[in-house]
Scaffold this active site. Structure first.
Site, PDB file in Angstrom:
ATOM      1  N   CYS A 109      51.801  47.980  43.110  1.00  0.00           N
ATOM      2  CA  CYS A 109      50.668  47.817  42.194  1.00  0.00           C
ATOM      3  C   CYS A 109      50.460  49.179  41.552  1.00  0.00           C
ATOM      4  CB  CYS A 109      49.413  47.367  42.935  1.00  0.00           C
ATOM      5  SG  CYS A 109      47.955  47.327  41.866  1.00  0.00           S
ATOM      6  N   CYS A 112      46.391  49.842  40.823  1.00  0.00           N
ATOM      7  CA  CYS A 112      45.417  50.051  41.904  1.00  0.00           C
ATOM      8  C   CYS A 112      46.108  49.877  43.243  1.00  0.00           C
ATOM      9  CB  CYS A 112      44.171  49.183  41.735  1.00  0.00           C
ATOM     10  SG  CYS A 112      44.442  47.431  41.385  1.00  0.00           S
ATOM     11  N   SER A 113      45.820  48.790  43.976  1.00  0.00           N
ATOM     12  CA  SER A 113      46.412  48.659  45.306  1.00  0.00           C
ATOM     13  C   SER A 113      46.591  47.192  45.688  1.00  0.00           C
ATOM     14  CB  SER A 113      45.527  49.355  46.340  1.00  0.00           C
ATOM     15  OG  SER A 113      44.206  48.831  46.280  1.00  0.00           O
ATOM     16  N   CYS A 114      46.827  46.307  44.709  1.00  0.00           N
ATOM     17  CA  CYS A 114      46.961  44.876  44.982  1.00  0.00           C
ATOM     18  C   CYS A 114      48.090  44.629  45.972  1.00  0.00           C
ATOM     19  CB  CYS A 114      47.223  44.118  43.684  1.00  0.00           C
ATOM     20  SG  CYS A 114      45.888  44.313  42.485  1.00  0.00           S
TER      21      CYS A 114
END
Lengths: 208, 219
Positions: A109, A112-114
């Site tokens: 990702c 962000c941090s998906c």
């Protein structure tokens, strides 16, 4: 003496962040938004119940059951839902992508941090790091080298940037020498990183 | 917005350093921040897209030096104050100073835990037929909105192939700017690395993004 102990437990060893977080939790509890016992339970779930062992069970079943493998590739949310009694409930928009001798899949990702938390738990720090997020889409072979993984130059690398609410789970290749293994035995080979695409499953000799 | 969060393709961040046997949380407070984030979701004061945008809006110096959960904490606290669930003087005092306003439901309790640890659904009925189908060649638009978008910079103005359709989903660009869910078709669009990174790029690398229909045009 007791008073002296109490003073110290009151906070002399607490970091500034610990104090600020405690203060916010206190405000939320006093205003009636949350009960702290419910927060304890969420932490406990992520520390003990929702983790990569779920994904490993899913992959082990896909390796063992051709019908389940196909169902997983067709609609992973639906397929994993059929395992809910074992692995708990998963949300929507889960997509499984299968490694083959020709194609190796890797998930990132960049924005962000998906991450597929339903099946892998919370992401490791490296997955959220600037180094991984910046490099995975541009030089994934160099990133794989950071993990000690070297793929043949002729292997295509496919990177999935999770820029929406879809979540990707990599189905790694079943290691040779595991014929006749049970799903429980197979699951022990399946690492978290192999389901993100930055690692490969363990070899049978590594768990013997 | 063209912020520091949009990191795909940047150089200079060094090696990826996996930590062996990494704990789920490195400090107790990190778990509390994660849990508060999940719990406060039941009050529907903001959406997942708004929570991402709130982190993107942090100053680059904070974004680049704050730890992951420090940013989550700041985001939670800022949004709670901004949406009026708590007040700034309460943050300063470390205690509630007045009752909650417009409390729409009781507190988040143990009975609510399951609903916030399972991911929700972001699919919505499609407002219009899909403009693209698998196999279509498309070009991503060269757009630079100053607000939230999920089209990364490295994939703007590039030609790729639609690989699959995911139906219509909540459109992050709209929901973060007060224009409602505005559902849009969502596709996986695949690019050759050389289209993204030039002739020197790995000829055996393909990269895909999840692209909302307004990001795309026919080639």
């Amino acid at each position: 003496m007791a008073e002296h102990d109490h003073d110290h437990s009151g906070g002399s060893n607490l970091s500034e962040m610990e104090l600020r977080v405690r203060a916010l939790e206190t405000i939320l509890a006093e205003k009636g938004y949350i009960e702290s016992a419910a927060l304890d339970r969420i932490v406990e779930l992520y520390e003990t119940k929702i983790g990569p062992h779920i994904g490993a069970q899913v992959i082990a079943k896909a390796w063992s059951d051709p019908g389940f493998r196909q169902a997983l590739l067709d609609d992973a949310s639906q397929a994993v839902a059929t395992l809910a009694p074992q692995v708990g409930n998963v949300g929507e928009h889960l997509i499984a992508v299968e490694n083959t001798p020709e194609v190796h899949n890797m998930v990132v990702c960049t924005l962000c941090s998906c991450y597929p938390t339903d099946v892998l738990g919370l992401p490791p720090t490296w997955y959220k790091s600037f180094a991984y997020r910046s490099r995975a889409v541009k030089e994934p072979r160099a990133v794989l080298a950071d993990f000690g993984v070297a793929l043949p130059v002729e292997t295509e690398i496919r990177v999935w940037d999770s820029t929406a609410e879809t979540r990707y789970l990599v189905v790694p290749m079943r290691p040779a020498g595991t014929e006749g293994w049970s799903e429980v035995q197979l699951a022990a080979l399946i690492t978290r990183d192999s389901m993100i695409g930055t690692g490969l499953p363990k070899k049978p000799s590594e768990v013997a | 917005m063209d912020g520091v969060h949009d990191m795909g393709g940047m150089d200079g961040f060094g090696k990826v350093e996996p930590e062996a046997n990494e704990p789920v949380f490195h400090h107790r407070w990190e778990g509390r921040v994660l849990a508060m984030s999940r719990a406060i979701g039941v009050f529907r004061a903001w959406t997942i897209d708004t929570s991402r945008y709130a982190i993107e809006l942090m100053a680059p110096s904070i974004y680049l030096t704050g730890s992951y959960y420090e940013k989550w904490f700041l985001r939670n606290q800022n949004l709670l104050v901004e949406r009026g669930l708590i007040d700034a003087d309460e943050v300063a005092a470390g205690h509630a100073l007045r009752p909650a306003k417009n409390l729409t439901r009781g507190p988040f309790t143990l009975a609510d835990v399951e609903k916030v640890t399972k991911r929700g659904s972001y699919s919505r009925p499609a407002p219009a037929p899909a403009r693209f189908k698998a196999g279509d060649r498309v070009r991503t638009k060269n757009i630079h909105p100053t607000t939230h978008t999920r089209l990364p910079r490295y994939a703007r103005g590039r030609v790729g192939v639609v690989e699959r359709s995911h139906g219509a989903h909540i459109f992050p660009d709209s929901v973060t700017t007060g224009k409602g869910e505005d559902p849009q078709w969502l596709y996986t669009v695949r690019f050759d690395a050389q289209e993204l990174w030039g002739a020197e790029a790995d000829p055996k690398l393909k990269v895909s993004i999840e692209a909302f229909e307004p990001y795309l045009e026919h080639v």
